[in-house]
Design a protein around this motif. Structure first.
Motif, PDB file in Angstrom:
ATOM      1  N   GLU A  79     -10.160 -14.958   3.127  1.00 37.11           N
ATOM      2  CA  GLU A  79      -8.959 -14.335   2.568  1.00 37.11           C
ATOM      3  C   GLU A  79      -7.723 -15.176   2.840  1.00 37.11           C
ATOM      4  O   GLU A  79      -6.787 -15.188   2.043  1.00 37.11           O
ATOM      5  CB  GLU A  79      -8.767 -12.929   3.147  1.00 37.11           C
ATOM      6  N   GLY A 105      -2.899  -8.463   4.906  1.00 37.64           N
ATOM      7  CA  GLY A 105      -1.994  -7.414   5.364  1.00 37.64           C
ATOM      8  C   GLY A 105      -1.669  -7.560   6.837  1.00 37.64           C
ATOM      9  O   GLY A 105      -0.512  -7.376   7.245  1.00 37.64           O
ATOM     10  N   GLU A 106      -2.671  -7.896   7.652  1.00 39.24           N
ATOM     11  CA  GLU A 106      -2.449  -8.093   9.088  1.00 39.24           C
ATOM     12  C   GLU A 106      -1.516  -9.275   9.334  1.00 39.24           C
ATOM     13  O   GLU A 106      -0.601  -9.206  10.170  1.00 39.24           O
ATOM     14  CB  GLU A 106      -3.794  -8.321   9.780  1.00 39.24           C
ATOM     15  N   SER A 150       2.083  -8.383   8.157  1.00 40.56           N
ATOM     16  CA  SER A 150       2.670  -7.394   9.061  1.00 40.56           C
ATOM     17  C   SER A 150       3.206  -8.066  10.324  1.00 40.56           C
ATOM     18  O   SER A 150       4.304  -7.735  10.793  1.00 40.56           O
ATOM     19  CB  SER A 150       1.620  -6.341   9.429  1.00 40.56           C
ATOM     20  N   GLU A 175      -2.909 -10.758  -3.091  1.00 36.71           N
ATOM     21  CA  GLU A 175      -3.691  -9.527  -2.992  1.00 36.71           C
ATOM     22  C   GLU A 175      -5.041  -9.772  -2.323  1.00 36.71           C
ATOM     23  O   GLU A 175      -5.421  -9.052  -1.396  1.00 36.71           O
ATOM     24  CB  GLU A 175      -3.910  -8.938  -4.386  1.00 36.71           C
ATOM     25  N   ARG A 176      -5.789 -10.781  -2.788  1.00 37.21           N
ATOM     26  CA  ARG A 176      -7.140 -11.015  -2.272  1.00 37.21           C
ATOM     27  C   ARG A 176      -7.270 -12.309  -1.487  1.00 37.21           C
ATOM     28  O   ARG A 176      -8.088 -12.393  -0.561  1.00 37.21           O
ATOM     29  CB  ARG A 176      -8.138 -11.041  -3.443  1.00 37.21           C
ATOM     30  N   ALA A 204       0.829  -1.208   0.000  1.00 36.58           N
ATOM     31  CA  ALA A 204       0.000   0.000   0.000  1.00 36.58           C
ATOM     32  C   ALA A 204       0.864   1.258   0.000  1.00 36.58           C
ATOM     33  O   ALA A 204       0.476   2.291  -0.566  1.00 36.58           O
ATOM     34  CB  ALA A 204      -0.926   0.001   1.212  1.00 36.58           C
ATOM     35  N   ARG A 235       1.389   3.744   6.193  1.00 34.57           N
ATOM     36  CA  ARG A 235       0.214   3.240   5.481  1.00 34.57           C
ATOM     37  C   ARG A 235       0.245   1.715   5.482  1.00 34.57           C
ATOM     38  O   ARG A 235       1.033   1.104   4.778  1.00 34.57           O
ATOM     39  CB  ARG A 235       0.198   3.783   4.058  1.00 34.57           C
ATOM     40  N   PRO A 236      -0.608   1.057   6.273  1.00 32.75           N
ATOM     41  CA  PRO A 236      -0.549  -0.412   6.367  1.00 32.75           C
ATOM     42  C   PRO A 236      -1.215  -1.086   5.178  1.00 32.75           C
ATOM     43  O   PRO A 236      -2.090  -0.508   4.520  1.00 32.75           O
ATOM     44  CB  PRO A 236      -1.314  -0.712   7.654  1.00 32.75           C
ATOM     45  N   ASP A 237      -0.785  -2.317   4.899  1.00 37.14           N
ATOM     46  CA  ASP A 237      -1.502  -3.122   3.915  1.00 37.14           C
ATOM     47  C   ASP A 237      -2.814  -3.584   4.525  1.00 37.14           C
ATOM     48  O   ASP A 237      -2.847  -4.034   5.677  1.00 37.14           O
ATOM     49  CB  ASP A 237      -0.654  -4.326   3.497  1.00 37.14           C
ATOM     50  N   PRO A 238      -3.907  -3.507   3.781  1.00 36.86           N
ATOM     51  CA  PRO A 238      -5.225  -3.729   4.373  1.00 36.86           C
ATOM     52  C   PRO A 238      -5.590  -5.210   4.495  1.00 36.86           C
ATOM     53  O   PRO A 238      -4.976  -6.077   3.890  1.00 36.86           O
ATOM     54  CB  PRO A 238      -6.155  -3.027   3.377  1.00 36.86           C
ATOM     55  N   GLY A 239      -6.650  -5.454   5.273  1.00 39.46           N
ATOM     56  CA  GLY A 239      -7.288  -6.763   5.319  1.00 39.46           C
ATOM     57  C   GLY A 239      -6.533  -7.813   6.090  1.00 39.46           C
ATOM     58  O   GLY A 239      -5.445  -7.576   6.631  1.00 39.46           O
TER      59      GLY A 239
END
Length: 562
Positions: free
Chosen positions: A350, A330-331, A334, A511-512, A199, A323-327
């Protein structure tokens, strides 16, 4: 586009073939031998059979057998021609693992493993004849000096890169730009490092857009075509390779420098030292260079750890994105980055863990996921799903997985050098640059492949060495790419190859949706918590610190206040 063909004189080819045949080596090596050794390739190889080691893929035991066939009893383990070739081979192999140099003790140990009778004498001889260069790198607590040995090509590249980066720091502008931390830093400095995940890539792109709006000549460069696609057409991104070759980008000025005021390079952890040196040498005085990337991913193929060394040297402003990677993905990723493999809530599937007992089941479940489960349950089509595993060999490596995936997804006899139209392929365009594509057809000039919308011709002589089926990749190959869905395969025999950077890289390509075919039990959380990854021996940090000893400047505060 087709690769430019290398013209090798027929006399050189004939001479190389004759000597190779006499020594019992494959005559198919003749083009590479002739290209490396020149017009007198046959004579050069007959005089020094161990020069065969300079051909990629040839191993010492094969070169030894070739030498014995040509020289008979004269081919001894201590022959200076052999030891010199082995020194170069060891250092080139180390470069493939990221090292630009090796400690003297490590080089001697590697030579001893190859039955060199006197490794110390071999090293001294290699230094005396200029095969390797010697560097003294710092003083240890006990007063001893670390001695490094390296090949001149990497030494020259590392020194040129350090000089070029120092030049940008010293000649950089000192303008006051209004905006966020990255904008302010880039306005006031010739070299800036930006760190963050997927992101966060938007921030340097936004910087480039702002610079263009100010009338500055600006370019955004990424590692490969996958990165260009992910940024979208509005970013105007080009690949580093195309920027350097002039195939895309702003072109060069009358002095040969890029016609640029600002260059943003994303995927900077994938830069090897030679490519980075060419980039920096092309930057004009007074211009700005922003190196952006995720420090948690696996380093690129080739010698050096450019991004990590510039970060460690602290010779320029460093801007860490918030800016974190979402969803859920991403969690998860991280947490891996800080050594924690956490369970995450994934209400939309996901993240899915698929336990397996053995490699055979891992292959079976992987094919099932790619061909059926992910398209049906997640809605991501097969062609947008990528498999990632730990290596090429083994019972669930890329070869085994690709064979099984081809049989299910695009069965065929492999009538074009082992490939069929519709096959997904991975093309090793150059060291560290893997391009994914789909086979279209074959012609007299080679295999025609559609790579991210660009038609590429792989020359016939390169198909065997540079092309593999690409439904499954290694994490190193996939490092600068992402896909809507990723299936990471971890068979039981993968445990020893896992590390935190490997897991971070593999899981972060999704990504998804991320499916993990999991057969390594507790080895996975242990690798994330304890295995920081292999270190690379390089000189860039020391060189930069020597050239730019002053503390790194900090980005100016908003409004230009100190």
């Amino acid at each position: 586009m087709a690769e430019p063909a290398t013209t090798v004189p027929a006399e050189a080819l004939d001479g190389a073939r004759a000597v190779l045949a006499k020594g019992g080596a494959p005559e198919a090596l003749a083009p590479q031998v002739a290209e490396l050794l020149g017009e007198s390739a046959g004579e050069a190889l007959a005089e020094d059979p161990w020069r065969l080691l300079s051909v990629p893929g040839v191993r010492p035991e094969q070169a030894d057998g070739f030498a014995r066939a040509l020289l008979g009893a004269e081919a001894t383990p201590g022959d200076e021609r052999r030891t010199s070739a082995l020194v170069t081979w060891v250092l080139e192999r180390a470069a493939l693992q990221g090292h630009t140099a090796l400690e003297a003790a490590a080089l001697r140990a590697a030579l001893a493993e190859r039955t060199v009778p006197d490794p110390e004498e071999a090293v001294q001889q290699a230094v005396a004849d200029g095969t390797v260069l010697v560097f003294q790198e710092g003083v240890e607590e006990d007063g001893s000096v670390t001695v490094l040995l390296g090949l001149d090509r990497y030494a020259m590249a590392e020194e040129s890169l350090a000089d070029g980066l120092a030049r940008l720091v010293r000649t950089g502008p000192s303008d006051v730009w209004e905006g966020g931390e990255l904008v302010r830093a880039a306005g006031a400095h010739g070299l800036v490092v930006h760190t963050g995940g997927e992101a966060a890539r938007a921030e340097p792109v936004e910087l480039a857009e702002s610079a263009r709006a100010m009338g500055l000549r600006t370019a955004v460069a990424v590692h490969g075509e996958n990165g260009v696609r992910r940024l979208g057409p509005d970013a105007g991104a080009v690949t580093v390779a195309d920027l350097l070759s002039g195939a895309a980008g702003p072109g060069r000025d009358e002095d040969g420098a890029f016609a640029l005021d600002l260059l943003v390079v994303l995927d900077a952890p994938q830069l090897d030292v030679e490519t980075a040196a060419m980039l920096v040498e092309s930057m004009p005085d007074g211009s700005r260079l922003v190196l952006g990337g995720d420090p948690g991913v696996l380093g690129g193929a080739g010698a050096g750890r450019v991004f990590a060394d510039v970060l460690a040297a602290r010779v320029c402003p460093q801007v860490a994105s918030r800016r974190p990677d979402p969803g859920p993905i991403g969690e998860l990723v991280s947490g891996i980055g800080v050594g924690e493999l956490n369970q995450v809530e994934a209400p939309g599937k996901e993240v899915v863990i698929v336990p397996v007992r053995d490699a055979g089941e891992a292959v079976h479940r992987t094919v099932q996921l790619v061909a059926d489960s992910v398209p049906r349950a997640i809605g991501v089509p097969t062609e947008q799903t990528q498999v990632i595993t730990v290596g090429h060999g083994g019972s669930a490596g890329t070869r085994a997985l690709n064979a099984a995936l081809k049989q299910r997804l695009n069965p065929g006899a492999g009538r074009f050098a082992g490939f069929d139209p519709g096959d997904r392929v991975a093309y090793a365009h150059s060291l560290g640059r893997t391009v994914l594509g789909t086979v279209v057809n074959a012609g007299p000039d080679g295999l025609h492949v559609d790579c991210e919308g660009t038609r590429t011709v792989v020359p016939r002589e390169r198909v065997e060495s540079a092309l593999r089926h690409g439904w499954a990749l290694t994490a190193h190959q996939a490092a600068a790419m992402r896909w809507p869905a990723v299936v990471v395969v971890l068979p039981g025999d993968a445990a020893q190859a896992l590390s935190r950077p490997w897991v971070y890289t593999a899981f972060g390509r999704a990504e998804r949706h991320l499916s993990v075919v999991h057969g390594v039990d507790q080895a996975l959380p242990r690798a994330v918590a304890e295995q920081a990854g292999a270190e690379r021996t390089t000189r860039l940090r020391t060189l930069l610190e020597g050239l730019l000893a002053e503390p790194a400047p900090q980005p100016p505060a908003p409004g230009g206040a100190e």
